[in-house]
Design an enzyme around this catalytic site. Structure first.
Site, PDB file in Angstrom:
ATOM      1  N   ARG A 230       7.230   8.839   4.304  1.00  0.00           N
ATOM      2  CA  ARG A 230       6.358  10.010   4.421  1.00  0.00           C
ATOM      3  C   ARG A 230       7.147  11.156   5.052  1.00  0.00           C
ATOM      4  NH1 ARG A 230       0.947   9.491   7.866  1.00  0.00           N
ATOM      5  NH2 ARG A 230       2.358   9.788   9.621  1.00  0.00           N
ATOM      6  N   SER A 299      -5.582   7.375   0.409  1.00  0.00           N
ATOM      7  CA  SER A 299      -6.138   7.529   1.757  1.00  0.00           C
ATOM      8  C   SER A 299      -7.631   7.796   1.679  1.00  0.00           C
ATOM      9  CB  SER A 299      -5.463   8.693   2.487  1.00  0.00           C
ATOM     10  OG  SER A 299      -4.121   8.405   2.782  1.00  0.00           O
ATOM     11  N   LYS A 328       0.085  13.026  12.816  1.00  0.00           N
ATOM     12  CA  LYS A 328      -0.388  13.823  11.696  1.00  0.00           C
ATOM     13  C   LYS A 328      -1.666  14.530  12.098  1.00  0.00           C
ATOM     14  CE  LYS A 328      -1.681  13.379   6.800  1.00  0.00           C
ATOM     15  NZ  LYS A 328      -1.926  12.434   5.685  1.00  0.00           N
TER      16      LYS A 328
END
Length: 418
Positions: A230, A299, A328
């Site tokens: 990521r 997600s 995040k």
């Protein structure tokens, strides 16, 4: 009073399962609107009318839930909701069932249920879910599921611990993949997509989410078999190189390496899989990803997003964020272990699941006990004094489950053993 008789029984399981802060109800007989105040928001609701009095400001949500024939076209209601953020349509009769519609970022979203269920139960759950700080979309979904469950089980005793948990009572998210979307008259420009390839191993266990290809190589050398690259900055000069490096490392280790977001590069370099957020589902070419043979993880952050993800039949579904996280910026609140257990029960065996968000070594065991098939970690490994020891500790916690049938609840986590 009839509405209160439905609300009070719902507050009992909500408190038992620790689904939110304690809810108190105050009745003002001359108040035209229903007001809800939580730690994060205030809103007001009106049913089937518009408050035009200057002394009564317009409601946050205008609920339409009473319908008399002849009915308007569903596409017309879809357009109305898309242009009016306050409008919420509940129980609109359509194709031998009903549709619930709400506004989301300039669009209308909806769910379909073949049986509408009990109307008073639906209204009560809508209010209770909003008071528990569920977002509107989840409150609408829970309300329809509870209306179905209430009617199916005829649960009318005030002391019943009623909370919708069975998948069969939940509605279907209206996406292009719902087979009756055209018959309903719901308009969409999306393209139908076939099911995505299954994982090589659905027992995901430890799932590190990492910010560089070097970290991917490092955890693979420690024996990890599923991981995700990521990279947050899409302008990184070595973005494509890192993606290619991670993919090659995964192939050499015979591991499942997912690439977050950058699906065109993942297709180009023949990645094992791609992980997408909810917002990416509107822009990514899902058909291209599926036809390239890539696995897909999606997600989710609540009931509606889970139902939406299930329609695409992905390789796995991520559930988060479970705890507060600094890795995040998140648009939603932490879900907590209790809600996680309910989400897992809803999904069941329809797709592998991965819990993510703020999960530490200390928290991993109680997350694992909810029944998820994988646990994603970030800083638990990357910020550990010794990442190798951290991997060993986490893998020992996330050992294969032994299924034990029990009629009771577990001693230390009874609030989410459902």
């Amino acid at each position: 009073m009839p509405l209160l008789m439905h609300i009070e029984p719902l507050l009992i399981p909500a408190e038992l399962y620790q689904l939110g802060d304690t809810v108190t109800v105050t009745v003002h007989s001359n108040e035209p609107l229903i007001h809800i105040k939580t730690m994060t928001k205030e809103c007001s609701l009106a049913s089937n009318f518009v408050a035009a009095d200057e002394d009564c400001p317009p409601p946050t949500y205008q609920i339409w839930d009473q319908w008399l024939a002849p009915f308007t076209e569903l596409a017309e209601l879809q357009q109305k909701v898309a242009t009016d953020p306050s409008l919420v349509v509940c129980g609109f009769p359509a194709n031998d069932g009903c549709v619930d519609i709400w506004h989301h970022q300039g669009q209308a979203r909806a769910v379909y249920c073949r049986h509408s269920g009990a109307s008073e139960a639906q209204r009560a759950m809508l209010l209770v879910a909003l008071a528990l700080d569920y977002p509107l979309e989840d409150a609408v979904v829970l309300a329809r599921a509870h209306a179905r469950s209430y009617q199916d089980h005829n649960q009318r005793a005030q002391g019943d611990l009623i909370w919708p948990t069975e998948a069969k009572v939940f509605p279907r998210a209206l996406t292009i993949n719902y087979h009756q979307i055209k018959q309903l008259g719901w308009l969409t420009d999306d393209q139908e997509v076939a099911p995505f390839a299954a994982l090589g191993s659905s027992k995901l266990g430890l799932y590190p989410v990492l910010e560089s290809a070097d970290w991917v190589e490092r955890v693979l050398q420690l024996g990890v078999k599923t991981t995700q690259l990521r990279i947050k900055n899409p302008q990184a000069s070595d973005l494509e190189h890192q993606i290619q490096q991670a993919i090659v490392a995964g192939e050499l280790a015979q591991a499942q390496v997912f690439i977050n977001d950058y699906w065109p590069l993942a297709i180009k370099h023949h990645a094992y899989g791609v992980h997408l957020g909810q917002e990416d589902l509107d822009s990514a070419n899902l058909v291209a990803i599926q036809q390239a043979g890539l696995r897909l993880g999606i997600s989710t952050h609540g009931y509606y997003e889970i139902l939406r993800a299930l329609e695409y039949q992905p390789s796995y579904i991520a559930l988060g964020h479970i705890f507060a996280t600094l890795t995040k910026e998140m648009p939603s609140l932490p879900q907590g272990v209790s809600r996680l257990a309910l989400y897992q029960k809803l999904i069941g065996k329809r797709a592998p699941t991965v819990a993510i968000g703020g999960i530490t070594i200390e928290r991993a065991a109680k997350v694992w006990r909810t029944g998820v098939t994988g646990v994603a970690v970030v800083s638990a490994i990357t910020q550990a004094d010794d990442p190798a020891i951290a991997v060993i500790a986490l893998r020992s916690i996330l050992a294969p489950k032994v299924e034990i049938m029990t009629a009771g609840v577990c001693d230390d986590d009874k609030h989410y053993a459902l």
